[in-house]
Design a protein around this motif. Structure first.
Motif, mmCIF file in Angstrom:
data_model
loop_
_atom_site.group_PDB
_atom_site.id
_atom_site.type_symbol
_atom_site.label_atom_id
_atom_site.label_comp_id
_atom_site.label_asym_id
_atom_site.label_seq_id
_atom_site.Cartn_x
_atom_site.Cartn_y
_atom_site.Cartn_z
ATOM 1 N N UNK A 103 -26.570 7.971 5.043
ATOM 2 C CA UNK A 103 -25.351 7.571 4.348
ATOM 3 C C UNK A 103 -24.298 8.649 4.507
ATOM 4 N N UNK A 104 -23.043 8.230 4.460
ATOM 5 C CA UNK A 104 -21.916 9.154 4.386
ATOM 6 C C UNK A 104 -21.452 9.223 2.942
ATOM 7 N N UNK A 105 -21.303 10.427 2.417
ATOM 8 C CA UNK A 105 -20.903 10.613 1.030
ATOM 9 C C UNK A 105 -19.509 11.212 0.976
ATOM 10 N N UNK A 106 -18.574 10.503 0.335
ATOM 11 C CA UNK A 106 -17.175 10.930 0.268
ATOM 12 C C UNK A 106 -16.695 11.100 -1.176
ATOM 13 N N UNK A 107 -16.990 10.133 -2.041
ATOM 14 C CA UNK A 107 -16.645 10.217 -3.467
ATOM 15 C C UNK A 107 -15.151 10.471 -3.689
ATOM 16 N N UNK A 108 -14.294 9.759 -2.951
ATOM 17 C CA UNK A 108 -12.858 9.955 -3.067
ATOM 18 C C UNK A 108 -12.292 9.282 -4.319
ATOM 19 N N UNK A 109 -11.166 9.794 -4.780
ATOM 20 C CA UNK A 109 -10.335 9.094 -5.746
ATOM 21 C C UNK A 109 -9.047 8.684 -5.031
ATOM 22 N N UNK A 110 -8.261 7.822 -5.674
ATOM 23 C CA UNK A 110 -7.025 7.346 -5.047
ATOM 24 C C UNK A 110 -6.068 8.504 -4.761
ATOM 25 N N UNK A 111 -5.308 8.345 -3.688
ATOM 26 C CA UNK A 111 -4.329 9.359 -3.319
ATOM 27 C C UNK A 111 -2.923 8.968 -3.741
ATOM 28 N N UNK A 112 -2.139 9.964 -4.139
ATOM 29 C CA UNK A 112 -0.714 9.796 -4.443
ATOM 30 C C UNK A 112 0.061 10.841 -3.658
ATOM 31 N N UNK A 113 1.117 10.408 -2.989
ATOM 32 C CA UNK A 113 1.958 11.316 -2.215
ATOM 33 C C UNK A 113 3.414 11.120 -2.641
ATOM 34 N N UNK A 114 4.056 12.203 -3.051
ATOM 35 C CA UNK A 114 5.444 12.167 -3.502
ATOM 36 C C UNK A 114 6.243 13.154 -2.653
ATOM 37 N N UNK A 115 7.363 12.686 -2.099
ATOM 38 C CA UNK A 115 8.138 13.523 -1.189
ATOM 39 C C UNK A 115 9.624 13.376 -1.481
ATOM 40 N N UNK A 116 10.382 14.441 -1.249
ATOM 41 C CA UNK A 116 11.827 14.397 -1.394
ATOM 42 C C UNK A 116 12.487 15.424 -0.508
ATOM 43 N N UNK A 117 13.760 15.183 -0.160
ATOM 44 C CA UNK A 117 14.432 16.138 0.708
ATOM 45 C C UNK A 117 15.912 15.852 0.863
ATOM 46 N N UNK A 118 16.549 16.704 1.655
ATOM 47 C CA UNK A 118 17.992 16.639 1.908
ATOM 48 C C UNK A 118 18.229 16.741 3.413
ATOM 49 N N UNK A 119 19.157 15.926 3.925
ATOM 50 C CA UNK A 119 19.574 16.020 5.318
ATOM 51 C C UNK A 119 21.060 16.324 5.415
ATOM 52 N N UNK A 120 21.463 17.053 6.449
ATOM 53 C CA UNK A 120 22.873 17.428 6.619
ATOM 54 C C UNK A 120 23.250 17.329 8.087
ATOM 55 N N UNK A 121 24.370 16.635 8.372
ATOM 56 C CA UNK A 121 24.895 16.537 9.729
ATOM 57 C C UNK A 121 25.868 17.686 9.958
ATOM 58 N N UNK A 122 25.507 18.581 10.881
ATOM 59 C CA UNK A 122 26.353 19.740 11.173
ATOM 60 C C UNK A 122 27.551 19.344 12.018
ATOM 61 N N UNK A 123 27.306 18.525 13.045
ATOM 62 C CA UNK A 123 28.373 18.003 13.900
ATOM 63 C C UNK A 123 27.824 16.761 14.591
ATOM 64 N N UNK A 124 28.510 16.263 15.602
ATOM 65 C CA UNK A 124 28.088 15.020 16.245
ATOM 66 C C UNK A 124 26.789 15.155 17.025
ATOM 67 N N UNK A 125 26.371 16.392 17.328
ATOM 68 C CA UNK A 125 25.138 16.577 18.096
ATOM 69 C C UNK A 125 23.968 17.101 17.249
ATOM 70 N N UNK A 126 24.252 17.860 16.216
ATOM 71 C CA UNK A 126 23.175 18.565 15.502
ATOM 72 C C UNK A 126 23.088 18.126 14.041
ATOM 73 N N UNK A 127 21.861 17.925 13.588
ATOM 74 C CA UNK A 127 21.579 17.634 12.189
ATOM 75 C C UNK A 127 20.342 18.428 11.766
ATOM 76 N N UNK A 128 20.248 18.739 10.494
ATOM 77 C CA UNK A 128 19.090 19.455 9.958
ATOM 78 C C UNK A 128 18.627 18.751 8.687
ATOM 79 N N UNK A 129 17.380 18.960 8.333
ATOM 80 C CA UNK A 129 16.839 18.379 7.107
ATOM 81 C C UNK A 129 15.697 19.240 6.606
ATOM 82 N N UNK A 130 15.430 19.143 5.315
ATOM 83 C CA UNK A 130 14.302 19.836 4.707
ATOM 84 C C UNK A 130 13.638 18.941 3.681
#
Length: 418
Positions: free
Chosen positions: A308-335
């Motif tokens: 048998x394979x034993x895992x015993x997992x519980x449900x997963x929750x994933x929460x994410x947030x961030x900000x993106x910024x367009x520097x100019x017509x060619x470059x953008x950054x995000x975190x």
């Protein structure tokens, strides 16, 4: 302005940050499901990418708790610490086509599930695990139809996917000390190889107001029933020795069968322009990992449990947030910042994970986009030992501790519009 921002930052870096940030989530998750390419404004869009993940989970203070199968100790030369994890790559590829006014379809390949632990044969817990590896291949077709609704457009999403899952596990079934005492020269290592496949479906809705780079989506991905998992249990390195090693499966390769269910998921994603050239985004995802507890496998043609394979997992929750910024017509950054709730319940090393990601997008023309994203994750500390989940005992064989460890990841991708 907002429309251009959504094309560059929203559809580029949000996907990149999410992909690299989710590659060390709990359970068996690797890339999960991602249909963001379906929202690309181009009529025909091709995208490919890969993420490289380097986790560093170290197990310490390991103790073999089960004396019934010959205790492994440091006095015998085994180590009470080991690095559990292996580095890995996760590829993805997709093609989106706008078929008619309002109708878009996405065909994609991904690897949503996977795990690779390789603590080796020289640690005290080798009777629990020497090496375990699970891989998956997912082939999906997802379509949406959008129409005007109020100030924006409502999109109805539906699709199906075919999934293949396979892997193996090796562990020390009988110690070398026991075999030597019996005059045997085999390794005592057993190996389980498995493979299965199944189908799933997805349904969702999204609402978009392009003027404000606003989009809200809610997507459900169904479970995938692996009703006919088949494989082999190789115990040829454990000889049958009458009166001592008497398991009838010892000394041979046995065909085995079983079943399992890969989890269903629900994910809510939000994004909106918050100022000129600035965009905020976030998501919440639930994954039904608690379906994977103890998975028995039976000798072919019988109802006799072989292993048998034993895992015993519980449900997963994933929460994410961030900000993106367009520097100019060619470059953008995000975190971004992501919290993933660990699936372990006192058995195993999958505790909470905090991930900090950042990405850069370069668009030399409106038809080509390059993206690079990186992430650093903190694997929180904890311990593993004997626990009882739903009346079943796990972890009675080995106990260990682990501190706060790091995961580094990098993602690269290319998008081409026709």
């Amino acid at each position: 302005m907002a429309n251009h921002l959504m094309k560059t930052t929203a559809l580029g870096l949000i996907a990149a940050c999410a992909f690299v940030g989710g590659a060390q989530a709990g359970g068996l998750e690797r890339a999960g499901y991602n249909i963001d390419l379906l929202f690309d404004p181009g009529q025909y869009t091709f995208e490919s990418g890969v993420v490289y993940v380097a986790p560093q989970r170290k197990l310490e203070n390991v103790v073999d708790e089960d004396a019934s199968d010959s205790t492994m100790t440091t006095a015998q030369g085994y180590s009470d610490s080991t690095t559990e994890t292996e580095n890995y790559f996760v590829p993805r590829i997709g093609f989106k086509a706008g078929l008619t006014e309002g109708l878009d379809c996405l065909a994609d390949y991904s690897q949503p599930w996977g795990v690779h632990t390789n603590p080796g044969a020289d640690w005290v817990g080798a009777q629990q695990n020497i090496e375990t590896k699970v891989d998956s291949d997912n082939y999906a077709l997802t379509c949406s139809y959008k129409f005007d609704a109020g100030a924006g457009q409502l999109r109805v999403i539906g699709g199906a996917f075919y999934q293949e899952v396979g892997g193996f596990k090796e562990r020390q079934v009988v110690t070398s000390e026991t075999l030597t005492a019996l005059g045997q020269t085999t390794t005592g290592v057993g190996r389980l190889d498995l493979e299965g496949d199944g189908y799933g479906w997805r349904f969702g809705v999204a609402y978009e107001i392009t003027e404000y780079a606003l989009r809200a989506s809610l997507v459900y991905n169904s479970e995938v029933k692996l009703d006919n998992i088949t494989g082999t249990l190789d115990l040829t390195e454990i000889p049958f020795v009458g009166g001592v090693l008497t398991n009838p499966l010892f000394g041979q390769v046995t065909d085995v069968y079983g079943s399992a269910v890969m989890p269903d998921t629900v994910e809510l994603k939000l994004q909106s322009g918050i100022a000129p050239d600035w965009l905020a985004f976030g998501s919440v995802k639930w994954t039904d990992w608690s379906q994977l507890q103890r998975i028995p496998f039976f000798a072919e043609g019988t109802t006799t449990e072989a292993t048998a394979l034993e895992l015993a997992y519980r449900d997963g929750w994933t929460v994410s947030g961030g900000i993106g910024h367009k520097l100019n017509d060619q470059w953008s950054v995000a975190g971004s910042v992501t919290w993933d709730r660990g699936t372990a319940q006192g058995f195993g090393s999958q505790t909470d994970v905090w991930t900090f990601g950042t990405g850069v997008s370069y668009t030399p023309s409106e038809n080509v986009e390059f993206r690079v994203a990186g992430a650093l994750s903190l694997l929180t500390s904890g311990s593993s030992g004997e626990v009882t989940v739903d009346g079943v005992t796990y972890g009675e064989d080995v106990s260990y501790d682990f501190g706060t460890d790091l995961v580094a990841a990098v993602s690269t991708s290319l998008k081409v519009r026709f």
